[in-house]
Design a protein around this motif. Sequence first.
Motif, PDB file in Angstrom:
ATOM      1  N   HIS A  24     129.683 126.809  44.704  1.00  0.00           N
ATOM      2  CA  HIS A  24     129.315 125.453  44.305  1.00  0.00           C
ATOM      3  C   HIS A  24     128.005 125.075  44.992  1.00  0.00           C
ATOM      4  CE1 HIS A  24     133.306 124.586  42.504  1.00  0.00           C
ATOM      5  NE2 HIS A  24     133.725 125.426  43.437  1.00  0.00           N
ATOM      6  N   THR A  26     124.430 122.186  44.813  1.00  0.00           N
ATOM      7  CA  THR A  26     123.854 120.937  44.315  1.00  0.00           C
ATOM      8  C   THR A  26     122.337 121.003  44.441  1.00  0.00           C
ATOM      9  OG1 THR A  26     125.796 119.657  44.965  1.00  0.00           O
ATOM     10  CG2 THR A  26     123.753 118.428  44.610  1.00  0.00           C
ATOM     11  N   ARG A  28     119.033 118.586  44.487  1.00  0.00           N
ATOM     12  CA  ARG A  28     118.801 117.178  44.804  1.00  0.00           C
ATOM     13  C   ARG A  28     117.305 116.903  44.898  1.00  0.00           C
ATOM     14  NH1 ARG A  28     121.731 113.241  48.143  1.00  0.00           N
ATOM     15  NH2 ARG A  28     120.278 111.879  49.247  1.00  0.00           N
ATOM     16  N   THR A  45     115.646 122.463  38.869  1.00  0.00           N
ATOM     17  CA  THR A  45     116.832 123.022  38.224  1.00  0.00           C
ATOM     18  C   THR A  45     116.494 124.183  37.296  1.00  0.00           C
ATOM     19  OG1 THR A  45     117.941 120.872  38.325  1.00  0.00           O
ATOM     20  CG2 THR A  45     118.799 122.465  36.746  1.00  0.00           C
ATOM     21  N   SER A  66     126.734 123.765  34.690  1.00  0.00           N
ATOM     22  CA  SER A  66     126.024 122.694  35.399  1.00  0.00           C
ATOM     23  C   SER A  66     126.518 121.382  34.824  1.00  0.00           C
ATOM     24  CB  SER A  66     124.513 122.820  35.224  1.00  0.00           C
ATOM     25  OG  SER A  66     124.150 122.707  33.862  1.00  0.00           O
ATOM     26  N   ARG A  68     127.801 116.977  36.024  1.00  0.00           N
ATOM     27  CA  ARG A  68     127.767 115.848  36.953  1.00  0.00           C
ATOM     28  C   ARG A  68     126.337 115.502  37.383  1.00  0.00           C
ATOM     29  NH1 ARG A  68     131.817 116.499  41.808  1.00  0.00           N
ATOM     30  NH2 ARG A  68     130.926 114.433  42.211  1.00  0.00           N
ATOM     31  N   THR A  91     120.741 114.168  41.324  1.00  0.00           N
ATOM     32  CA  THR A  91     121.419 115.411  41.684  1.00  0.00           C
ATOM     33  C   THR A  91     122.074 116.026  40.455  1.00  0.00           C
ATOM     34  OG1 THR A  91     123.540 114.338  42.204  1.00  0.00           O
ATOM     35  CG2 THR A  91     121.949 114.575  44.014  1.00  0.00           C
ATOM     36  N   ASP A  93     125.099 119.259  39.809  1.00  0.00           N
ATOM     37  CA  ASP A  93     126.001 120.226  40.445  1.00  0.00           C
ATOM     38  C   ASP A  93     126.153 121.472  39.585  1.00  0.00           C
ATOM     39  OD1 ASP A  93     126.445 118.471  42.525  1.00  0.00           O
ATOM     40  OD2 ASP A  93     128.211 117.575  41.586  1.00  0.00           O
ATOM     41  N   GLN A 118     121.241 122.767  47.802  1.00  0.00           N
ATOM     42  CA  GLN A 118     122.239 122.688  48.866  1.00  0.00           C
ATOM     43  C   GLN A 118     123.447 123.525  48.456  1.00  0.00           C
ATOM     44  OE1 GLN A 118     123.011 118.485  49.142  1.00  0.00           O
ATOM     45  NE2 GLN A 118     121.130 118.055  50.280  1.00  0.00           N
ATOM     46  N   GLY A 120     127.045 124.642  48.634  1.00  0.00           N
ATOM     47  CA  GLY A 120     128.261 123.989  49.122  1.00  0.00           C
ATOM     48  C   GLY A 120     129.289 124.970  49.641  1.00  0.00           C
TER      49      GLY A 120
END
Length: 225
Positions: A24, A26, A28, A45, A66, A68, A91, A93, A118, A120
């Motif tokens: 997972h 993210t 940002r 992205t 991808s 959220r 952001t 996810d 980031q 996760g």
Amino acid sequence: MSDVVITVRGEHETRIAPERAIAHLTIRAEGPERGAVVERMAALTEPVRDDLASRKSAGTVSEWTSQRVSVWSERPWNNEGKRLAPVHYATVDFSVTFTDFAVLSWWAGEVAEREGVQLGWIEWKLTLETRASVEREVATQAVGVAVARATAYAGALGLAAVTAVELADVGLLTQQAGPEMAPAPRMLMAKASFASDGAGGGPAVQLQPEDIVISAAVEARFAAR
């Protein structure tokens, strides 16, 4: 002589190495202009999407999604207690499923170096087919433990014949004092750490997947004579 009723519990658990790893992450972006922040997030992205699409085509990634996408604003406070100009955030996810954990380690080290990314947590799983098969086997073993336990109790009483009367998941047997939750299958997470390679290079990701624990518990009532 009337039958003696014996009520017992049977448990069993097994450990099995994970077959899938879901990473997972993210992406940002933030800044003073909402439009510029959204554009920046899209720019950050795009190469990640392209890389994942390429890896899926090559077969090193089984699937990725991808979702959220979030955009919001906040007005921070300064040291004097005054509100400052709004700061905009965006952001998105990602979740990426790997079947090759060596490839995952290399990819995690690479993606962690990207701007705005980031990383996760890593979620370790079994395939649906394997989980269903293991759960059936564990449940069967739990019933066997219950039968063996009841037979031992009956033998201690000098009784030979043991007949099953009721069998249920923990808490579902009739005439229980109160509901009790059966132990649910547990999924253990990996530990991911980032450390310098000692030669001025980028971060290396060390993944330590733990076995997945699948457990089952049953309650059974037997008549012994």
